[in-house]
Enzyme design. Structure first.
Site, PDB file in Angstrom:
ATOM      1  N   GLY A   1      10.682 -21.980 -21.500  1.00 25.43           N
ATOM      2  CA  GLY A   1      11.176 -20.921 -22.354  1.00 25.43           C
ATOM      3  C   GLY A   1      10.018 -20.210 -23.041  1.00 25.43           C
ATOM      4  O   GLY A   1       9.677 -20.530 -24.188  1.00 25.43           O
TER       5      GLY A   1
ATOM      6  N   SER B   1       8.984 -16.341 -22.031  1.00 23.20           N
ATOM      7  CA  SER B   1       9.283 -14.911 -22.134  1.00 23.20           C
ATOM      8  C   SER B   1      10.552 -14.674 -22.941  1.00 23.20           C
ATOM      9  O   SER B   1      11.447 -15.519 -22.991  1.00 23.20           O
ATOM     10  CB  SER B   1       9.471 -14.316 -20.744  1.00 23.20           C
ATOM     11  OG  SER B   1       8.314 -14.462 -19.984  1.00 23.20           O
TER      12      SER B   1
ATOM     13  N   SER C   1      13.606 -20.259 -15.156  1.00 25.74           N
ATOM     14  CA  SER C   1      14.034 -20.731 -13.837  1.00 25.74           C
ATOM     15  C   SER C   1      14.695 -22.095 -13.973  1.00 25.74           C
ATOM     16  O   SER C   1      14.150 -22.987 -14.615  1.00 25.74           O
ATOM     17  CB  SER C   1      12.846 -20.859 -12.888  1.00 25.74           C
ATOM     18  OG  SER C   1      12.066 -19.703 -12.939  1.00 25.74           O
TER      19      SER C   1
ATOM     20  N   GLU D   1      -1.316 -23.270 -13.701  1.00 22.49           N
ATOM     21  CA  GLU D   1      -0.151 -22.527 -13.267  1.00 22.49           C
ATOM     22  C   GLU D   1      -0.527 -21.375 -12.340  1.00 22.49           C
ATOM     23  O   GLU D   1       0.240 -20.975 -11.480  1.00 22.49           O
ATOM     24  CB  GLU D   1       0.579 -21.977 -14.505  1.00 22.49           C
ATOM     25  CG  GLU D   1       1.870 -21.281 -14.172  1.00 22.49           C
ATOM     26  CD  GLU D   1       2.508 -20.633 -15.393  1.00 22.49           C
ATOM     27  OE1 GLU D   1       2.194 -21.042 -16.511  1.00 22.49           O
ATOM     28  OE2 GLU D   1       3.315 -19.717 -15.185  1.00 22.49           O
TER      29      GLU D   1
ATOM     30  N   ASN E   1      -0.168  -9.106 -12.258  1.00 23.81           N
ATOM     31  CA  ASN E   1      -1.514  -8.944 -11.716  1.00 23.81           C
ATOM     32  C   ASN E   1      -2.353  -7.993 -12.574  1.00 23.81           C
ATOM     33  O   ASN E   1      -3.565  -8.146 -12.658  1.00 23.81           O
ATOM     34  CB  ASN E   1      -1.443  -8.465 -10.263  1.00 23.81           C
ATOM     35  CG  ASN E   1      -0.979  -9.593  -9.351  1.00 23.81           C
ATOM     36  OD1 ASN E   1      -0.181 -10.431  -9.755  1.00 23.81           O
ATOM     37  ND2 ASN E   1      -1.482  -9.623  -8.137  1.00 23.81           N
ATOM     38  N   GLU E   2      -1.683  -7.046 -13.242  1.00 28.70           N
ATOM     39  CA  GLU E   2      -2.428  -6.131 -14.110  1.00 28.70           C
ATOM     40  C   GLU E   2      -3.003  -6.879 -15.313  1.00 28.70           C
ATOM     41  O   GLU E   2      -4.146  -6.653 -15.718  1.00 28.70           O
ATOM     42  CB  GLU E   2      -1.515  -4.986 -14.582  1.00 28.70           C
ATOM     43  CG  GLU E   2      -1.161  -3.988 -13.487  1.00 28.70           C
ATOM     44  CD  GLU E   2      -0.195  -4.546 -12.435  1.00 28.70           C
ATOM     45  OE1 GLU E   2       0.500  -5.542 -12.711  1.00 28.70           O
ATOM     46  OE2 GLU E   2      -0.160  -3.984 -11.327  1.00 28.70           O
TER      47      GLU E   2
END
Lengths: 386, 352
Positions: free
Chosen positions: A134, A136, A168, A253, A372-373
């Protein structure tokens, strides 16, 4: 200007690790011929199979790096790396134990109390305790420090209010690890005042709602906390130290084989089709992708080895995730050049099915675990641009 | 081991930084940098990969790769790859001494026949690095009974000058000469394969070095170049570009290092062949992206003769195509992949 190497030194893999690979392959061949799983893309998100997880646990392949006193197996980071890689390459269903094994085991071992370790680690290693993350929130994605979930201290416990998203497997998991604000935001230290809690999913006041993927699949969840009580003994680590705890695990991760191999079952199928066609002479693109994969593995392995030796690798991990997740999507383009199929998630033709799975899951590859940014921002800072 | 390599790296970097300034690079352009060669020779760095009994420093492949990568990073104008990594060790393994001075190598069509003095060697070696400028050139010849390796003073050959896109000499060398037995040795059938693998590996290592240089130059330029009242490094668009460059440079380095590690156990195995193919293909992919981003970051000035970026980017373009371009090595990998049974693809990729 920094001149530290962008990737740690390449690791020399001890022979016992390679022996382990043979054991895992033998096991997987048996499971496959016994019809106990069907290879799929992105199986570490989509392949929830608790029976399969327990079968792995019985062989000692969950909680491998945990010490034996907590039910673990005292194996090396490189041994865990080998097992993980073999499972992902086979497209085996590893989602159920994934977070517990990758994230929570190491995190509890590092920050947990002895009581927490006794309570959770043996169950994790037995494949009987599954976790969700938990972190985001609806208004806190890439900007994780802006989380608004409140944890208010009370007598012997904490009360959590707020909403987490993209968790998830929360609907199957036994517990969640939750990042919450224990102090108001300090504009001069946005990373302060955050803390981690272990929250049991059967806690009163906790509601789990599905957030369905564009395919309709249910893997992600919204988790609503309405006055959820968390006892003091389930605070993970130190109150106020949540940011450091969360970010210290990011290299694990971000650099693992799951950032490279989500579409490997499709790539293997493409190679098999080229072989069957009897015409391997016009496939430099296939060779080019295999060269990328070969290199990415070496990078991921080097980072695993470095982390196993206790050396931080945040920047290399960011680089590998950027390159690896883009590779995962490039496999789709190769498959479309080689396979003459229309993607169909329900097809009995593995090519059509694997291609559909890969295409439909691909947008997530370059988003989950840090876009990725954001990762390129981490790299830009490391080379001295910001 | 790692510590030794780090110390070696620091020492070589020091030596090169004094002699590979942009002014000197421009001055020796198209030439063989004899002053730098002498400096490396006195530091026993020109034949690191050659055993001591053959005249070398007896270093490992990993040590020779460190020196070569730094030479690539500093755009050194020398046949160091050829001397130290490609043909020096193969000459030594064949029982021939590795001579002093710059040594180079080429492949081509050469035959050898027994003569009164030893061997009559005739043929053409193609695209020989610094061919007309090195002291000695080595090559392979076919005889009625098998394969030979030979070395010959460059002064005794005919040189047709050529260039790569970086302006480095890549000459065709015609040989027609009687060589004494001390300059010729029989080699196993797979010796040419080993030379090709060593050649490709050397270019992977050089590209890894040049990619690092392109990253460093781009970071520095972005920090110094002011536009709209800020250094261009402050713009996210530029940051994202350079991060992409860094990722490719990291991949090139990892690929080259991994192949060096695998080949440290010998070049004869299928794993060594795959490692070199993968490293050569991956570094070639990286070279194009790295050069493109570096130029984009530098803007128009990077395209000029006065700016030192070109020493690096033209070498990236040149080296990615030498000793087999992407087409050749990616196809090699594809061929290996389709030659295997389904269940053997993954073991091939992980090397067991």
């Amino acid at each position: 200007m920094t001149r530290q190497a962008l990737v740690p030194p390449i690791a020399e893999v001890p022979p016992e690790v390679e022996q382990l690979r043979v054991e895992v392959r033998t096991f997987l061949a048996g499971e496959l011929s016994g019809g106990r799983f069907t290879p799929r893309c992105d199986a570490w998100l989509a392949g929830w199979d608790e029976e399969f997880s327990r079968a792995l646990a019985r062989r000692g392949w969950i909680g491998m790096t945990l010490p034996p006193e907590y039910g673990g197996h005292g194996r090396s980071t490189l041994e865990r790396f080998a097992v993980t890689e073999e499972l992902l390459a086979a497209g085996a269903p590893v989602a159920a134990h994934w977070i517990a094994d990758r994230q929570m085991g190491p995190s509890l071992l590092r920050f947990g109390t002895d009581q927490q370790k006794q309570r959770f680690l043996p169950a994790i290693a037995r494949g009987e305790c599954f976790f969700g993350i938990g972190m985001s929130e609806p208004d806190a994605g890439s900007d994780l420090a802006s989380v608004r979930m409140r944890a208010s201290g009370g007598d012997g416990g904490w009360i959590l209010d707020g909403t987490k998203v993209w968790t998830s497997g929360a609907h199957h998991a036994h517990a969640l690890v939750v990042l919450a604000r224990t102090e108001a935001v300090d504009p001069d230290n946005r990373h302060g005042g955050l803390s981690q809690f272990i929250v049991m999913t059967d806690s009163p006041g906790l509601t789990i709602n599905p957030i369905r993927l564009l395919t309709g699949e249910h893997h992600f969840n919204e988790v609503v906390f309405d006055g959820v009580v968390v006892p003091d003994e389930l605070v993970l680590g130190t109150i106020g130290n949540g940011w450091q705890q969360v970010t210290s695990e990011l290299a694990f991760e971000r650099s693992g084989p799951e950032r490279i191999l989500s579409t490997y079952p499709l790539l293997a199928h493409v190679v098999a089709c080229v072989r069957l066609s009897g015409d391997g002479s016009h496939h430099p693109q296939m060779g080019a992708l295999l060269a990328r994969l070969w290199t990415l593995r070496q990078m991921s392995l080097a980072i695993a080895s470095s982390l196993g030796g206790g050396v931080a690798a945040d920047v290399p991990a960011a680089l590998v995730k950027d390159l690896g997740t883009r590779f995962e999507s490039e496999v789709i383009e190769l498959a479309r050049l080689v396979l003459d199929v229309e993607p169909d998630p329900t097809s009995t033709d593995p090519g059509a099915r694997l291609l559909a799975q890969a295409e439909l899951h691909a947008p997530g590859f370059t988003i989950r675990g840090g876009t990725n940014e954001i990762l390129r921002g981490v790299v830009a800072r490391a080379v001295g641009l910001r | 081991m790692t510590t030794d390599l780090d110390a070696l790296e620091a020492g070589v970097a020091d030596l090169l930084s004094d002699l590979c300034t942009p002014e000197r690079l421009a001055a020796v352009e198209g030439d063989l940098d004899r002053q730098l060669w002498e400096a490396l020779e006195s530091a026993e760095l020109t034949r690191v990969g050659v055993p001591e009994e053959a005249g070398g420093s007896g270093g490992s492949l990993a040590e020779s790769a460190v020196v070569l990568r730094l030479a690539g990073e500093r755009a050194a104008s020398l046949p160091l790859a050829e001397t130290s990594m490609i043909v020096g060790p193969v000459l030594a393994a064949a029982g021939l001494a590795v001579p002093d001075g710059p040594l180079t190598v080429g492949l081509g069509e050469v035959t050898a026949q027994r003569s009164a003095e030893g061997w009559r060697v005739r043929g053409l070696l193609r695209r020989v690095p610094y061919g007309g400028l090195a002291d000695t050139v080595a090559g392979m010849a076919t005889t009625a009974d098998g394969r030979l390796i030979f070395r010959v003073p460059t002064s005794a050959t005919k040189v047709v000058a050529g260039r790569n896109v970086a302006g480095e000499p890549r000459d065709d060398i015609a040989v027609d000469i009687d060589l004494p037995p001390t300059s010729v040795a029989a080699v196993p059938e797979d010796a040419e394969r080993e030379i090709r693998l060593r050649g490709a590996l050397s270019r992977a290592v050089l590209v890894a070095g040049a990619a690092q240089a392109a990253l460093d130059l781009s970071v520095r330029y972005a920090q110094e170049r002011m536009q709209f009242g800020r250094p261009i490094a402050a713009f996210q668009a530029v940051q994202q570009h350079i991060a992409g460059l860094a990722a490719e440079a990291a991949a090139a380095r990892a690929a080259a290092d991994a192949a060096v590690r695998v080949c440290g156990h010998g070049f004869g195995s299928a794993a060594a062949g795959l490692a070199v193919a993968a490293a050569k293909a991956r570094t070639a992919q990286a070279a194009g992206t790295v050069a493109a981003i570096a130029h984009q970051v530098h803007g128009a000035i990077g395209m000029t003769q006065e700016h030192p970026l070109r020493f690096t980017t033209t070498r990236l373009w040149a080296w990615r195509s030498e000793w087999g371009g992407e087409r050749q090595w990616t196809q090699h990998i594809a061929n290996v992949a389709v030659s295997l049974d389904d269940q053997d693809l993954w073991p091939m990729l992980v090397g067991m």
